[in-house]
Design a protein around this motif. Structure first.
Motif, PDB file in Angstrom:
ATOM      1  N   ARG A 144      -2.627   6.874   7.703  1.00  0.00           N
ATOM      2  CA  ARG A 144      -1.569   6.228   6.929  1.00  0.00           C
ATOM      3  C   ARG A 144      -1.534   6.713   5.481  1.00  0.00           C
ATOM      4  NH1 ARG A 144       1.683   1.174   7.528  1.00  0.00           N
ATOM      5  NH2 ARG A 144       1.264   1.846   9.621  1.00  0.00           N
ATOM      6  N   LEU A 145      -2.719   6.901   4.877  1.00  0.00           N
ATOM      7  CA  LEU A 145      -2.792   7.279   3.466  1.00  0.00           C
ATOM      8  C   LEU A 145      -2.988   8.781   3.252  1.00  0.00           C
ATOM      9  CD1 LEU A 145      -4.948   4.333   2.046  1.00  0.00           C
ATOM     10  CD2 LEU A 145      -2.454   4.584   2.088  1.00  0.00           C
ATOM     11  N   PRO A 204       0.826  -1.196   0.000  1.00  0.00           N
ATOM     12  CA  PRO A 204       0.000   0.000   0.000  1.00  0.00           C
ATOM     13  C   PRO A 204       0.867   1.256   0.000  1.00  0.00           C
ATOM     14  CG  PRO A 204      -0.597  -1.456   1.810  1.00  0.00           C
ATOM     15  CD  PRO A 204       0.625  -2.015   1.166  1.00  0.00           C
ATOM     16  N   ALA A 205       0.403   2.295  -0.669  1.00  0.00           N
ATOM     17  CA  ALA A 205       1.135   3.554  -0.668  1.00  0.00           C
ATOM     18  C   ALA A 205       1.234   4.063   0.755  1.00  0.00           C
ATOM     19  CB  ALA A 205       0.409   4.578  -1.546  1.00  0.00           C
ATOM     20  N   GLU A 211      -8.360   2.256  -3.698  1.00  0.00           N
ATOM     21  CA  GLU A 211      -9.197   1.203  -3.129  1.00  0.00           C
ATOM     22  C   GLU A 211      -8.357  -0.011  -2.743  1.00  0.00           C
ATOM     23  OE1 GLU A 211     -10.235   2.925  -5.821  1.00  0.00           O
ATOM     24  OE2 GLU A 211     -12.153   3.772  -5.198  1.00  0.00           O
ATOM     25  N   ARG A 212      -7.372  -0.361  -3.574  1.00  0.00           N
ATOM     26  CA  ARG A 212      -6.484  -1.485  -3.222  1.00  0.00           C
ATOM     27  C   ARG A 212      -5.696  -1.181  -1.960  1.00  0.00           C
ATOM     28  NH1 ARG A 212      -6.012  -1.882  -8.784  1.00  0.00           N
ATOM     29  NH2 ARG A 212      -4.150  -0.587  -8.825  1.00  0.00           N
ATOM     30  N   ASP A 213      -5.216   0.054  -1.833  1.00  0.00           N
ATOM     31  CA  ASP A 213      -4.478   0.443  -0.636  1.00  0.00           C
ATOM     32  C   ASP A 213      -5.362   0.350   0.596  1.00  0.00           C
ATOM     33  OD1 ASP A 213      -2.303   0.945  -2.249  1.00  0.00           O
ATOM     34  OD2 ASP A 213      -2.542   3.128  -2.215  1.00  0.00           O
ATOM     35  N   VAL A 214      -6.583   0.857   0.482  1.00  0.00           N
ATOM     36  CA  VAL A 214      -7.527   0.804   1.600  1.00  0.00           C
ATOM     37  C   VAL A 214      -7.833  -0.646   1.957  1.00  0.00           C
ATOM     38  CG1 VAL A 214      -9.923   1.306   2.269  1.00  0.00           C
ATOM     39  CG2 VAL A 214      -8.518   3.082   1.210  1.00  0.00           C
ATOM     40  N   LEU A 215      -8.061  -1.481   0.957  1.00  0.00           N
ATOM     41  CA  LEU A 215      -8.355  -2.890   1.213  1.00  0.00           C
ATOM     42  C   LEU A 215      -7.175  -3.584   1.885  1.00  0.00           C
ATOM     43  CD1 LEU A 215     -10.161  -5.370   1.041  1.00  0.00           C
ATOM     44  CD2 LEU A 215      -9.359  -5.693  -1.313  1.00  0.00           C
ATOM     45  N   ALA A 216      -5.965  -3.282   1.436  1.00  0.00           N
ATOM     46  CA  ALA A 216      -4.785  -3.907   2.044  1.00  0.00           C
ATOM     47  C   ALA A 216      -4.675  -3.544   3.524  1.00  0.00           C
ATOM     48  CB  ALA A 216      -3.526  -3.475   1.298  1.00  0.00           C
ATOM     49  N   LEU A 217      -4.924  -2.305   3.856  1.00  0.00           N
ATOM     50  CA  LEU A 217      -4.849  -1.883   5.258  1.00  0.00           C
ATOM     51  C   LEU A 217      -6.038  -2.412   6.060  1.00  0.00           C
ATOM     52  CD1 LEU A 217      -3.517   1.723   4.658  1.00  0.00           C
ATOM     53  CD2 LEU A 217      -2.238  -0.251   5.535  1.00  0.00           C
ATOM     54  N   LEU A 218      -7.202  -2.455   5.423  1.00  0.00           N
ATOM     55  CA  LEU A 218      -8.385  -3.034   6.063  1.00  0.00           C
ATOM     56  C   LEU A 218      -8.118  -4.502   6.415  1.00  0.00           C
ATOM     57  CD1 LEU A 218     -11.985  -2.477   4.896  1.00  0.00           C
ATOM     58  CD2 LEU A 218     -11.187  -4.787   5.198  1.00  0.00           C
ATOM     59  N   ALA A 219      -7.447  -5.210   5.509  1.00  0.00           N
ATOM     60  CA  ALA A 219      -7.143  -6.628   5.735  1.00  0.00           C
ATOM     61  C   ALA A 219      -6.182  -6.817   6.901  1.00  0.00           C
ATOM     62  CB  ALA A 219      -6.556  -7.254   4.473  1.00  0.00           C
TER      63      ALA A 219
END
Length: 104
Positions: free
Chosen positions: A68-69, A30-31, A49-57
């Protein structure tokens, strides 16, 4: 408006719901995850959205993800909503499980 690219889940029956989809390229870092400055620049389609999903996971809260973002918490909430819709799930836990299953 950005969209996640979706594909079928790997594996056979019993690994995940047959209707479930997963974002492509989830394994990307994630960025901002390694402390690099994203400079507020907009990423490619679906990148946020991928970054958010990675952190959500990872179990991060919306507030954690926003920090973070470097985005507003309301923006994170909008991204989470789009992720849930794109993955055809009803809650964060289901999205996190699909992300982890996809190799995050």
């Amino acid at each position: 408006m950005s969209h996640l690219r979706l594909g079928p889940l790997p594996g056979g029956p019993g690994n995940a719901p047959a209707h479930a989809a997963r974002p492509e390229s989830l394994a990307e870092e994630p960025a901002g995850a390694a402390g690099e400055d994203t400079g507020g620049q907009q990423q490619g389609e679906g990148g946020e959205e991928r970054d958010v999903l990675a952190l959500l996971a990872r179990g991060d809260t919306n507030a954690d993800i926003a920090t973070r973002l470097a985005m507003r918490e309301s923006t994170v909430e909008a991204h989470v909503s789009r992720v849930l819709t794109a993955l055809d799930v009803t809650n964060r836990l289901q999205a996190a499980l699909l992300a982890r299953f996809a190799g995050l």
